[in-house]
Design a protein around this motif. Structure first.
Motif, PDB file in Angstrom:
ATOM      1  N   LEU A 351       0.770  -1.113  -0.022  1.00  0.00           N
ATOM      2  CA  LEU A 351       0.131   0.038  -0.071  1.00  0.00           C
ATOM      3  C   LEU A 351       0.638   1.324  -0.075  1.00  0.00           C
ATOM      4  O   LEU A 351       0.699   2.333  -0.636  1.00  0.00           O
ATOM      5  N   ARG A 394      -5.251   1.888   7.282  1.00  0.00           N
ATOM      6  CA  ARG A 394      -6.365   3.025   7.139  1.00  0.00           C
ATOM      7  C   ARG A 394      -5.769   4.319   6.695  1.00  0.00           C
ATOM      8  O   ARG A 394      -6.301   5.010   5.800  1.00  0.00           O
ATOM      9  N   ILE A 400      -4.081   7.435  -0.500  1.00  0.00           N
ATOM     10  CA  ILE A 400      -4.221   7.332  -1.947  1.00  0.00           C
ATOM     11  C   ILE A 400      -5.493   7.857  -2.443  1.00  0.00           C
ATOM     12  O   ILE A 400      -5.609   8.435  -3.695  1.00  0.00           O
TER      13      ILE A 400
ATOM     14  N   LYS B 347     -12.041   1.132  11.534  1.00  0.00           N
ATOM     15  CA  LYS B 347     -11.127   1.425  10.481  1.00  0.00           C
ATOM     16  C   LYS B 347     -11.340   0.661   9.063  1.00  0.00           C
ATOM     17  O   LYS B 347     -11.167   1.621   8.296  1.00  0.00           O
ATOM     18  N   GLU B 350     -14.396   2.598   7.643  1.00  0.00           N
ATOM     19  CA  GLU B 350     -14.120   3.839   7.116  1.00  0.00           C
ATOM     20  C   GLU B 350     -13.443   3.933   5.800  1.00  0.00           C
ATOM     21  O   GLU B 350     -13.809   4.726   4.915  1.00  0.00           O
ATOM     22  N   LEU B 351     -12.345   2.946   5.477  1.00  0.00           N
ATOM     23  CA  LEU B 351     -11.781   2.620   4.226  1.00  0.00           C
ATOM     24  C   LEU B 351     -12.927   2.315   3.312  1.00  0.00           C
ATOM     25  O   LEU B 351     -12.815   2.964   2.034  1.00  0.00           O
ATOM     26  N   THR B 354     -14.888   5.235   2.039  1.00  0.00           N
ATOM     27  CA  THR B 354     -13.882   5.962   1.313  1.00  0.00           C
ATOM     28  C   THR B 354     -14.043   5.536  -0.154  1.00  0.00           C
ATOM     29  O   THR B 354     -14.148   6.266  -1.260  1.00  0.00           O
ATOM     30  N   GLY B 393      -7.577  -4.046   4.428  1.00  0.00           N
ATOM     31  CA  GLY B 393      -7.011  -2.527   4.129  1.00  0.00           C
ATOM     32  C   GLY B 393      -6.309  -2.506   2.994  1.00  0.00           C
ATOM     33  O   GLY B 393      -6.444  -1.585   2.274  1.00  0.00           O
ATOM     34  N   GLY B 397      -7.261  -0.267   0.002  1.00  0.00           N
ATOM     35  CA  GLY B 397      -6.547   0.843  -0.509  1.00  0.00           C
ATOM     36  C   GLY B 397      -6.159   0.530  -2.261  1.00  0.00           C
ATOM     37  O   GLY B 397      -6.418   1.876  -2.842  1.00  0.00           O
TER      38      GLY B 397
END
Lengths: 473, 473
Positions: A351, A394, A400, B347, B350-351, B354, B393, B397
């Motif tokens: 990442l 996170r 990104i 966490k 939240e991603l 997004t 995650g 990402g």
């Protein structure tokens, strides 16, 4: 009458022999018992000061005469052996390994020179050698590098120390990080010697004096292994941005509020926040901190020598000492535990590189500040991908996303300006090419540094030796 | 002579009394011992079949007569209680909670209706009720919903079963998920009844028959809680995309190779991959799988009743039963463990949001397929943010990065076409508005469904009852 009674009545010397032998055996048993009791009390005795230590004694050798085991293990930090597969066995030139960094840090000293950190032993040597430093450096840069700092701060006060330059204090700051930084010389209790940490606690409405011993086993490390900045153009006052808390957003909020900018990007003209090494903060977000583990539990585990238990002062990656660190709690094999750490690191490094590539593409001005702060926050942390991999993921995901938003704005502008995209990308395939691309005069930097090391430093060291030899008298 | 000897010589009946009392005590001790031995052998005895069970018996009630504890605990899956803060205590209308989903799934049945899954007890009921299904549905949709499936497959073969429609087998598939799905009716050993899992193992060059008992305690779940697709336009052959492995990239590689498309997005015309519920695959990437924990260890932990230890068949969130699941290994308090799970979920959620927001913005055509597949892979997994938070995650990402790339391409095109950006965004603030925006005729869908439920289903159930009553004779 028994046989023994018969024997004794016939040969009375036998009774005396038995009596004598008993006396000898009991005496020897007594000696042995005394020895055991003595060894136990030796082991229980916390320490014995054989040579008094001055209140702000910076020299590890003086402390070491009283604490040979701690001293000797601490000096093993001279043998920097990076256990992680991302470290390798020698210091790594990070810019050569990943020239993208040169572009991301264009306009900041890290684009000149950035090596993977080495052990505490090299603190003074490495900060003198790096191309990032020279004579007019603020003294604040030394705050975490030397046991001479608490000594000087006790004399002149912290804020006056921060205002000085290297030039002014060159011969005063010569001893590497060491005993004085974390220990009280009388009680050997852990103590905070750097005001920035205590002040950061105050800013959060906490009192660091209420910390438990187990908390102190992390907090002495948190004096340095944290995110920080130098507050004030002339004050250069070392400050941790913890007012709103420990998350990446909390610190960003603080920095935005005080309008702090680490540098303006040389290519995109974006005001950039550079993360330093937010290790304590990320550690606090992870499961080991949640379970009450301290830095020292894994990086300085207890060991025994000659019946004495002591904390191994060879701070290093726990992967170098899995049996002494991880396996105190985890029953898995060394191979399994190593794989578990590597798995976490692999995913986060993946990442990290995704975020990096997105940002390098967006280096021309756009709202890249938030994205770069998040990427740097993880890139600059030493153990984030192990300490708090979920939090690291996170933060990188958000980085990104923000880099993408920036590039979308950029794409619109470029399309309207009729700039053909993708923009012809410069050759930044090596550290040298990347540094040339951002217009760094590396030859001049190297010549300046050579003069500093060959002319200035020997003067400082000579003066320091004279000063310290007087301390010995 | 001792006092006792004197007493006995004077009163001989005393000796007889002592003798008699001894006999009585020894007899009672013997009875007690026998009872203990018997109870132990009862507890050790694995089970006793009081009523024989046919080879493909679909009715849980028949199995339940032999296994009342397992049967009764299994029927507690009717009381769906979502422990997670993201679940709530009742079934959640996911589209109403997050209307973005309607847009992301425009062109796919999930845009019509998508509720949070309920317990196994509701398997048949819920798949009949959802607006996503109706009479011409392929029978493959039932594969994971009923104990009648192994029965039918044993009669007609799996590939013929998959080719049928709901219309053709409506009265045959009426029993909910149950005992038959995982157990051999003679030995009660765990067994794989769905060919897709065994075939996926074969595709990976593995033989599922070599699985250990502990592995089987996850594999019976992996018959259904996995990523899958229906292979072939008429064959509708249930297939797991595991040929290249368990990662999101491995499956994407497989889908790209076979040119699989779940649907063409109604707005962007992008060929989309829809993730189903890749729970087993994500679980395999996490620390619990790494440590040899099975699904059943946490979702069906052992419990005791009346001296009998059995596996609690009330499959549910371990957060509903922390003492029976987590605390078997973890010594922390319920509050701490719950917080740890919530932290991971927070966490990743939240991603997830997004990624979702980025993609909704990019819904007009762009290369959004890869980004959406990665987002959906986590959105569709039930426990990914706990089972493998670091992997989740990592995937999110990558999703965010790919959505950004797509939007950059889009921004260029829109700028050249002189479309003013940001594009005026439709009002999709509720499920209804979002469904209207993507042109779904919800009224017609609801009328069709009502007819199906009120006319077709009663016919099926009537026929099924008649058929099953003959089985009882």
């Amino acid at each position: 009458m028994t046989k023994l009674q018969t024997l004794i009545s016939e040969k009375p010397w036998v009774a005396w022999a038995v009596f004598g032998a008993t006396v000898v055996i009991v005496f020897l048993a007594g000696l042995f018992g005394a020895s055991v009791v003595e060894r136990r009390s030796e082991a229980q005795q916390r320490f014995q000061i054989v040579k008094p230590i001055g209140e702000w004694e910076p020299r590890n050798e003086i402390w070491g005469e009283n604490f040979p085991r701690e001293f000797e293990s601490y000096y093993k930090t001279s043998d920097t052996n990076f256990a992680s597969k991302y470290g390798g066995s020698k210091t790594v030139d990070m810019l050569a390994r990943d020239p993208n960094l040169v572009v991301l840090w264009a306009g900041y000293a890290f684009a000149k020179d950035y090596n993977q950190g080495r052990g505490h032993f090299y603190a003074i040597k490495d900060i003198r050698n790096t191309l990032r430093t020279n004579q007019p450096q603020p003294a604040t840069c030394w705050t975490c590098k030397s046991t001479d700092v608490p000594r000087l701060m006790s004399k002149m006060g912290a804020s006056d120390f921060y205002k000085k330059t290297w030039n002014e204090l060159g011969s005063e700051v010569v001893n590497m990080i060491g005993c004085q930084d974390c220990h009280d010389p009388k009680s050997m209790n852990l103590r905070i010697t750097r005001p920035a940490l205590a002040e950061a606690f105050q800013a959060m409405g906490k009192d660091i004096k209420t910390a438990t011993h187990q908390e102190m086993r992390s907090l002495v490390c948190a004096q340095c292994h944290v995110e920080y900045y130098f507050k004030g153009k002339t004050e250069k006052y070392l400050t941790f941005p913890w007012k709103y808390g420990f998350t990446v957003e909390d610190m960003e909020k603080y920095y935005d509020e005080v309008e702090h900018v680490d540098y303006v990007h040389a290519l995109s003209r974006t005001p950039i926040l550079k993360a330093q090494h937010p290790d304590f903060e990320l550690f606090k977000m992870g499961i080991h901190a949640e379970r009450g583990v301290a830095c020292a539990d894994c990086h300085m585990p207890y060991k025994s020598e000659g019946g004495v238990k002591f904390s191994d002062h060879h701070m290093q990656s726990p992967l170098n000492n899995i049996s002494g660190s991880c396996q105190v709690c985890h029953r898995e094999s060394e191979a399994t535990l190593t794989k578990n750490v590597n798995d976490r690191q692999d995913k986060i490094i993946e990442l990290l590189h995704t975020a990096e590539t997105s940002m390098v593409k967006a280096h021309i001005e756009a709202k890249i500040r938030q994205a770069q702060w998040r990427w740097d926050y993880i890139a600059a942390s030493h153990g984030g991908s192990f300490h708090a991999p979920v939090e690291a993921g996170r933060i990188l995901g958000a980085s990104i996303q923000k880099a993408g938003e920036a590039r979308i704005e950029l794409a619109k502008i470029l399309a309207v300006l009729n700039v053909k995209t993708p923009i012809a990308f410069p050759d930044i395939s090596t550290k040298e090419k990347a540094q040339k691309f951002i217009n760094l005069d590396m030859q001049k930097l190297k010549l300046d540094k050579a003069e500093f090391l060959n002319k200035v430093i020997p003067e400082w060291d000579k003066k320091a030796a004279e000063r310290q030899s007087k301390m010995n008298q």
